[in-house]
Design an enzyme around this catalytic site. Structure first.
Site, PDB file in Angstrom:
ATOM      1  N   THR A  77     -34.972 -10.033  -5.114  1.00 31.41           N
ATOM      2  CA  THR A  77     -36.771 -10.694  -4.170  1.00 31.41           C
ATOM      3  C   THR A  77     -37.507 -10.940  -5.071  1.00 31.41           C
ATOM      4  O   THR A  77     -37.694 -10.518  -6.430  1.00 31.41           O
ATOM      5  CB  THR A  77     -37.134  -9.697  -3.538  1.00 31.41           C
ATOM      6  OG1 THR A  77     -37.314  -8.338  -3.974  1.00 31.41           O
ATOM      7  CG2 THR A  77     -35.736  -9.592  -2.151  1.00 31.41           C
ATOM      8  N   ALA A  78     -38.381 -12.024  -5.269  1.00 30.01           N
ATOM      9  CA  ALA A  78     -39.805 -12.902  -5.718  1.00 30.01           C
ATOM     10  C   ALA A  78     -40.751 -12.303  -5.631  1.00 30.01           C
ATOM     11  O   ALA A  78     -40.594 -11.194  -4.688  1.00 30.01           O
ATOM     12  CB  ALA A  78     -39.451 -14.395  -5.288  1.00 30.01           C
ATOM     13  N   SER A 105     -34.710 -11.283  -9.925  1.00 33.85           N
ATOM     14  CA  SER A 105     -34.869 -12.329  -9.155  1.00 33.85           C
ATOM     15  C   SER A 105     -34.902 -13.613 -11.020  1.00 33.85           C
ATOM     16  O   SER A 105     -36.349 -13.275 -11.370  1.00 33.85           O
ATOM     17  CB  SER A 105     -35.978 -12.238  -8.061  1.00 33.85           C
ATOM     18  OG  SER A 105     -36.361 -13.844  -8.070  1.00 33.85           O
ATOM     19  N   TYR A 133     -30.846 -19.613 -10.313  1.00 41.70           N
ATOM     20  CA  TYR A 133     -30.982 -21.132  -9.396  1.00 41.70           C
ATOM     21  C   TYR A 133     -30.478 -21.781 -10.767  1.00 41.70           C
ATOM     22  O   TYR A 133     -30.823 -22.272 -11.342  1.00 41.70           O
ATOM     23  CB  TYR A 133     -32.169 -21.290  -8.743  1.00 41.70           C
ATOM     24  CG  TYR A 133     -32.871 -20.751  -7.835  1.00 41.70           C
ATOM     25  CD1 TYR A 133     -31.986 -20.500  -6.577  1.00 41.70           C
ATOM     26  CD2 TYR A 133     -33.265 -19.429  -7.572  1.00 41.70           C
ATOM     27  CE1 TYR A 133     -32.502 -19.819  -5.436  1.00 41.70           C
ATOM     28  CE2 TYR A 133     -34.269 -19.033  -6.566  1.00 41.70           C
ATOM     29  CZ  TYR A 133     -33.566 -19.252  -5.243  1.00 41.70           C
ATOM     30  OH  TYR A 133     -33.458 -18.033  -4.258  1.00 41.70           O
ATOM     31  N   THR A 159     -27.319 -17.939  -6.582  1.00 38.65           N
ATOM     32  CA  THR A 159     -27.975 -18.205  -5.296  1.00 38.65           C
ATOM     33  C   THR A 159     -27.528 -19.936  -5.051  1.00 38.65           C
ATOM     34  O   THR A 159     -27.964 -21.437  -6.041  1.00 38.65           O
ATOM     35  CB  THR A 159     -29.470 -17.755  -5.333  1.00 38.65           C
ATOM     36  OG1 THR A 159     -29.524 -16.899  -5.250  1.00 38.65           O
ATOM     37  CG2 THR A 159     -29.792 -17.974  -3.611  1.00 38.65           C
ATOM     38  N   LYS A 227     -23.373 -15.827  -4.893  1.00 42.57           N
ATOM     39  CA  LYS A 227     -24.450 -15.535  -3.002  1.00 42.57           C
ATOM     40  C   LYS A 227     -24.868 -16.695  -2.306  1.00 42.57           C
ATOM     41  O   LYS A 227     -26.199 -17.629  -2.587  1.00 42.57           O
ATOM     42  CB  LYS A 227     -25.826 -14.695  -4.253  1.00 42.57           C
ATOM     43  CG  LYS A 227     -26.788 -14.442  -3.064  1.00 42.57           C
ATOM     44  CD  LYS A 227     -28.368 -13.500  -3.740  1.00 42.57           C
ATOM     45  CE  LYS A 227     -29.320 -12.863  -3.127  1.00 42.57           C
ATOM     46  NZ  LYS A 227     -29.800 -14.303  -2.415  1.00 42.57           N
ATOM     47  N   SER A 249     -24.134 -13.337   2.244  1.00 46.70           N
ATOM     48  CA  SER A 249     -25.778 -13.257   2.096  1.00 46.70           C
ATOM     49  C   SER A 249     -26.099 -14.108   3.093  1.00 46.70           C
ATOM     50  O   SER A 249     -25.464 -15.749   2.379  1.00 46.70           O
ATOM     51  CB  SER A 249     -26.638 -13.249   0.614  1.00 46.70           C
ATOM     52  OG  SER A 249     -27.824 -13.956   1.032  1.00 46.70           O
ATOM     53  N   HIS A 251     -29.283 -15.128   2.818  1.00 43.95           N
ATOM     54  CA  HIS A 251     -30.697 -14.893   2.722  1.00 43.95           C
ATOM     55  C   HIS A 251     -32.194 -14.201   3.415  1.00 43.95           C
ATOM     56  O   HIS A 251     -32.975 -15.053   3.481  1.00 43.95           O
ATOM     57  CB  HIS A 251     -31.106 -16.582   1.903  1.00 43.95           C
ATOM     58  CG  HIS A 251     -31.917 -16.778   1.162  1.00 43.95           C
ATOM     59  ND1 HIS A 251     -31.463 -17.146  -0.223  1.00 43.95           N
ATOM     60  CD2 HIS A 251     -33.328 -15.897   0.450  1.00 43.95           C
ATOM     61  CE1 HIS A 251     -32.860 -17.270  -1.269  1.00 43.95           C
ATOM     62  NE2 HIS A 251     -33.453 -17.148  -0.893  1.00 43.95           N
ATOM     63  N   GLY A 283     -27.875  -8.178   3.929  1.00 44.90           N
ATOM     64  CA  GLY A 283     -29.359  -8.958   5.452  1.00 44.90           C
ATOM     65  C   GLY A 283     -28.877  -7.310   6.327  1.00 44.90           C
ATOM     66  O   GLY A 283     -27.927  -7.295   6.871  1.00 44.90           O
ATOM     67  N   VAL A 285     -29.974  -4.145   5.779  1.00 42.72           N
ATOM     68  CA  VAL A 285     -29.517  -3.133   5.725  1.00 42.72           C
ATOM     69  C   VAL A 285     -31.161  -2.531   5.838  1.00 42.72           C
ATOM     70  O   VAL A 285     -31.267  -2.207   5.321  1.00 42.72           O
ATOM     71  CB  VAL A 285     -28.075  -3.055   4.364  1.00 42.72           C
ATOM     72  CG1 VAL A 285     -28.223  -1.375   4.086  1.00 42.72           C
ATOM     73  CG2 VAL A 285     -27.385  -3.840   4.462  1.00 42.72           C
ATOM     74  N   ARG A 286     -30.405  -1.723   7.161  1.00 46.13           N
ATOM     75  CA  ARG A 286     -31.939  -0.782   7.346  1.00 46.13           C
ATOM     76  C   ARG A 286     -31.549   1.058   7.442  1.00 46.13           C
ATOM     77  O   ARG A 286     -32.345   2.199   7.382  1.00 46.13           O
ATOM     78  CB  ARG A 286     -32.786  -1.172   8.330  1.00 46.13           C
ATOM     79  CG  ARG A 286     -32.815  -2.517   8.709  1.00 46.13           C
ATOM     80  CD  ARG A 286     -34.242  -2.515   7.392  1.00 46.13           C
ATOM     81  NE  ARG A 286     -34.326  -4.056   7.468  1.00 46.13           N
ATOM     82  CZ  ARG A 286     -33.949  -5.164   6.574  1.00 46.13           C
ATOM     83  NH1 ARG A 286     -32.787  -5.031   5.756  1.00 46.13           N
ATOM     84  NH2 ARG A 286     -34.180  -6.137   6.632  1.00 46.13           N
TER      85      ARG A 286
HETATM   86  C1  LIG Z   1     -39.612 -12.472  -0.137  1.00 46.03           C
HETATM   87  C2  LIG Z   1     -38.144 -12.094  -0.722  1.00 46.03           C
HETATM   88  C3  LIG Z   1     -37.824 -13.494  -1.557  1.00 46.03           C
HETATM   89  C4  LIG Z   1     -36.415 -12.883  -1.703  1.00 46.03           C
HETATM   90  N1  LIG Z   1     -36.724 -14.017  -2.746  1.00 46.03           N
HETATM   91  C5  LIG Z   1     -35.113 -13.885  -3.366  1.00 46.03           C
HETATM   92  C6  LIG Z   1     -35.032 -14.878  -4.551  1.00 46.03           C
HETATM   93  O1  LIG Z   1     -35.924 -14.928  -5.486  1.00 46.03           O
HETATM   94  N2  LIG Z   1     -33.718 -15.339  -4.968  1.00 46.03           N
HETATM   95  C7  LIG Z   1     -32.366 -14.876  -3.809  1.00 46.03           C
HETATM   96  O2  LIG Z   1     -31.252 -15.681  -4.351  1.00 46.03           O
HETATM   97  N3  LIG Z   1     -32.687 -14.764  -2.828  1.00 46.03           N
HETATM   98  C8  LIG Z   1     -34.261 -13.660  -2.438  1.00 46.03           C
HETATM   99  N4  LIG Z   1     -34.033 -13.605  -1.390  1.00 46.03           N
HETATM  100  C9  LIG Z   1     -33.459 -12.766  -0.444  1.00 46.03           C
HETATM  101  C10 LIG Z   1     -32.433 -11.635  -0.662  1.00 46.03           C
HETATM  102  O3  LIG Z   1     -31.585 -11.479  -1.908  1.00 46.03           O
HETATM  103  C11 LIG Z   1     -31.189 -11.091  -0.073  1.00 46.03           C
HETATM  104  O4  LIG Z   1     -30.387 -12.181   0.207  1.00 46.03           O
HETATM  105  C12 LIG Z   1     -31.849 -10.543   1.304  1.00 46.03           C
HETATM  106  O5  LIG Z   1     -33.702 -10.151   1.297  1.00 46.03           O
HETATM  107  C13 LIG Z   1     -31.152  -9.436   2.182  1.00 46.03           C
HETATM  108  O6  LIG Z   1     -31.780  -9.634   3.367  1.00 46.03           O
HETATM  109  P1  LIG Z   1     -32.856  -7.935   3.966  1.00 46.03           P
HETATM  110  O7  LIG Z   1     -33.824  -8.397   3.786  1.00 46.03           O
HETATM  111  O8  LIG Z   1     -32.782  -8.100   5.971  1.00 46.03           O
HETATM  112  O9  LIG Z   1     -32.571  -7.321   3.186  1.00 46.03           O
HETATM  113  C14 LIG Z   1     -35.738 -12.377  -1.500  1.00 46.03           C
HETATM  114  C15 LIG Z   1     -35.604 -12.439  -0.016  1.00 46.03           C
HETATM  115  C16 LIG Z   1     -37.266 -11.943   0.364  1.00 46.03           C
HETATM  116  C17 LIG Z   1     -37.325 -11.387   2.114  1.00 46.03           C
HETATM  117  O1  LIG Z   2     -38.068 -16.197  -0.676  1.00 49.62           O
HETATM  118  C1  LIG Z   2     -37.385 -16.641  -0.827  1.00 49.62           C
HETATM  119  O2  LIG Z   2     -36.054 -16.049   0.204  1.00 49.62           O
HETATM  120  C2  LIG Z   2     -36.630 -16.738  -2.045  1.00 49.62           C
HETATM  121  O3  LIG Z   2     -35.846 -17.041  -2.581  1.00 49.62           O
HETATM  122  C3  LIG Z   2     -37.691 -17.424  -3.360  1.00 49.62           C
HETATM  123  C4  LIG Z   2     -37.020 -18.336  -4.587  1.00 49.62           C
HETATM  124  C5  LIG Z   2     -38.446 -17.621  -5.048  1.00 49.62           C
HETATM  125  C6  LIG Z   2     -39.819 -18.149  -5.944  1.00 49.62           C
HETATM  126  C7  LIG Z   2     -40.137 -17.375  -4.222  1.00 49.62           C
HETATM  127  C8  LIG Z   2     -38.927 -16.848  -3.085  1.00 49.62           C
END
Ligand SMILES: Cc1cc2nc3c(=O)[nH]c(=O)nc-3n(C[C@H](O)[C@H](O)[C@H](O)COP(=O)(O)O)c2cc1C
Ligand SMILES: O=C(O)C(=O)c1ccccc1
Length: 377
Positions: A77-78, A105, A133, A159, A227, A249, A251, A283, A285-286
Site C-alpha cells: 500500500t502506498a 510499495s 509498476y 502489478t 499481481k 488480487s 487491487h 482482497g 481478508v478481515r
Molecule cells: C491505500 C491503498 C494503497 C494501495 N497502494 C498500492 C500500491 O502502491 N501498489 C499496489 O500494487 N497495490 C496497492 N494497493 C492494493 C493492495 O496491494 C491490495 O491489493 C488491496 O488493498 C487488498 O485488499 P484489502 O485492502 O481489502 O485487503 C493499495 C490499496 C490501498 C487500500
Molecule cells: O491507491 C492505490 O491503490 C495505488 O495503487 C497507488 C499507487 C501509486 C500511488 C498511490 C496509490
C-alpha cells in the site's frame, strides 16, 4: 481495546483526516468489487472436523525458500506517512517482529533501502518483497529493480492491473491528488536527474505487454510474482512466461470495478496454474476464518491491505503489531475449531458453498452490515 480488524477501522476513521480515510477505504467507481471481496468470504461456510486433537498448531509457511511465521503477507500500500509520521518504517518493524513478509510499495514514503536498514538494525530479518509498476522507460524500471535488490528484497511483485489509474471517485470529490508538502515517493527520488519523488512520476502505462515481463525476467534472478491477473488464460500465460507466483488480487476493488471477488476466482486460477506456482490471494481478508477459507481452497497465503493502514493510523508500529497478533490469534483459534493441527490440514472439504435456502443475513451487531454488502435495513 481493539478486538477485531473492524475496530481498527473505526478507530482509524476517528484519528484520520476524512480525505485520507476515504483514500484508504475507497475503491473504483461504485465500489461494487470492494464490497464483493468481503462478502464472498461471508458467503462461504466452514465444515469442521472433530476429535483430531493436537495441543499446538503450526502457522508458519515457506515461500521461495524463505520462512514466514504466518500465511498472511502485508500487501503493498502506498503512502504510509499519510497516516503515521514513521510511515513504512513502523510497518516494517512490526512486520519483522511478527515474522511476517511485507511487500513494500513502489510508492512508499520511506525509501526501500531505509526500510531494510531499520529492520536489520532491529535484529529481525524477515524477507521483504518489492512491488513494481513496470515503467515504459526501461532504464527507470531497471534502476528501481536495482534499488530493491540492493535493499535485500527477495521477490518482485509486479502489478499488472493498472494500465491506467483506477477511478477513485472519493478522491476526485475530495480533491485528493497529491501527497501533502513534505512527503514524497522516496523510491523515485533522483531516478533521473532532478526528479523529486512526485507521485506523477509513476507511469501507469497502457502500453505494457508480455514482452515487458520477459524483459524483466531477463534482468533479475529474483522471483517474480504478477499481481492483478484475474483471467485464467492470463494465469496460464504467466506460467508460460516464467513467472514464479501470482498474487491474485483485484487491487482491493480499486482498479476495474465489477470484477469478481478474488475468493470466487481462486478455484479457476488454481486450476489454470496446475500447481506449478504458488498463488497468494488478497482482497477482503478481515478474519482468521477468511484466511482459513482461502488456504483450504488452495491459496499458499493471503495478503492484507487496508487493515494495515488502519492499524498504522490507530497506533503506529504498536498498532500494526497488535493487528498481526489479533489475526494470528484468530487464525490459531479457527484452526483449532476446524480440527486442524496446522495449515497442511486445510483441505477443500472444510469449505462449502450453501446449497439451499437464502444467503444468510448478517449478525445484528454494529458494523457487521459492511461485510455482507449492506443488506441490513
Ligand atoms: C491505500 C491503498 C494503497 C494501495 N497502494 C498500492 C500500491 O502502491 N501498489 C499496489 O500494487 N497495490 C496497492 N494497493 C492494493 C493492495 O496491494 C491490495 O491489493 C488491496 O488493498 C487488498 O485488499 P484489502 O485492502 O481489502 O485487503 C493499495 C490499496 C490501498 C487500500
Ligand atoms: O491507491 C492505490 O491503490 C495505488 O495503487 C497507488 C499507487 C501509486 C500511488 C498511490 C496509490
Amino acid at each position: 481495546m481493539r478486538y477485531t480488524v473492524h475496530d481498527f477501522e473505526i478507530a482509524a476513521r476517528a484519528e484520520l483526516d476524512p480525505v485520507y480515510a476515504d483514500f484508504i477505504a475507497g475503491g473504483a467507481r461504485d465500489e461494487i468489487t470492494v464490497r464483493a471481496n468481503e462478502a464472498a468470504f461471508g458467503r462461504l461456510q466452514l465444515l469442521p472436523r472433530v476429535l483430531r486433537g493436537s495441543a499446538e498448531r503450526e502457522l508458519g509457511i515457506s515461500l521461495f525458500g524463505h520462512r514466514a511465521s504466518l500465511p498472511i503477507l502485508i500487501s503493498p500500500t502506498a503512502f504510509h506517512k499519510l497516516v503515521d509520521p514513521e510511515g513504512e518504517l513502523a510497518t516494517a518493524r512490526a512486520a519483522a517482529a511478527a515474522g511476517v513478509i511485507m511487500i513494500v510499495s513502489m510508492a512508499s514514503t520511506v525509501a526501500v533501502g531505509q526500510v531494510a536498514d531499520a529492520v536489520r538494525a532491529a535484529g529481525d530479518d524477515v524477507p521483504r518483497w518489492f512491488q513494481l509498476y513496470i515503467q515504459p522507460d526501461l532504464e527507470i524500471t531497471e534502476a528501481l529493480v536495482r534499488r530493491a535488490t540492493d535493499a535485500g528484497c527477495s521477490a518482485l511483485v509486479v502489478t499488472v492491473d493498472s494500465p491506467v489509474l483506477g477511478a477513485g471517485e472519493r478522491n476526485r470529490r475530495n480533491g485528493f491528488h497529491d501527497l501533502p508538502p513534505g512527503l514524497r515517493c522516496e523510491n523515485l527520488v533522483d531516478l533521473r536527474d532532478g526528479e523529486r519523488g512526485h507521485v506523477r512520476q509513476i507511469a501507469m502505462s497502457p502500453e505494457l505487454n508480455w514482452e515487458h515481463v520477459d524483459w524483466l525476467r531477463g534482468i533479475t534472478s529474483l522471483p517474480i510474482l504478477l499481481k492483478g491477473v484475474l483471467h485464467p488464460e492470463d494465469a496460464r500465460l504467466a506460467v508460460r512466461h516464467g513467472v514464479d507466483g501470482l498474487l491474485l488480487s483485484n487491487h482491493g476493488g480499486r482498479q476495474l470495478d465489477t470484477v469478481p471477488a478474488t475468493l470466487e476466482l481462486l478455484p479457476e486460477i488454481l486450476a489454470a496454474v496446475e500447481g506449478r506456482v504458488p498463488v497468494v490471494l488478497d482482497g477482503g481478508v478481515r478474519r482468521g476464518t477468511d484466511v482459513v477459507k482461502a488456504l483450504a481452497l488452495g491459496a499458499s497465503a493471503v495478503g492484507i491491505g487496508r487493515p494495515v493502514m488502519w492499524a498504522l493510523a490507530e497506533g503506529g508500529e504498536k498498532g500494526v503489531r497488535r493487528l498481526l497478533e489479533l489475526l494470528r490469534d484468530e487464525l490459531d483459534d479457527t484452526l483449532a475449531l476446524c480440527g486442524a493441527s496446522g495449515l497442511a490440514d486445510l483441505t477443500p472439504d472444510l469449505v462449502r458453498v450453501p446449497t439451499w435456502g437464502p444467503v444468510p443475513g448478517p449478525a445484528p451487531t454494529p458494523g457487521a452490515d459492511r461485510r455482507f454488502g449492506g443488506v441490513v435495513a
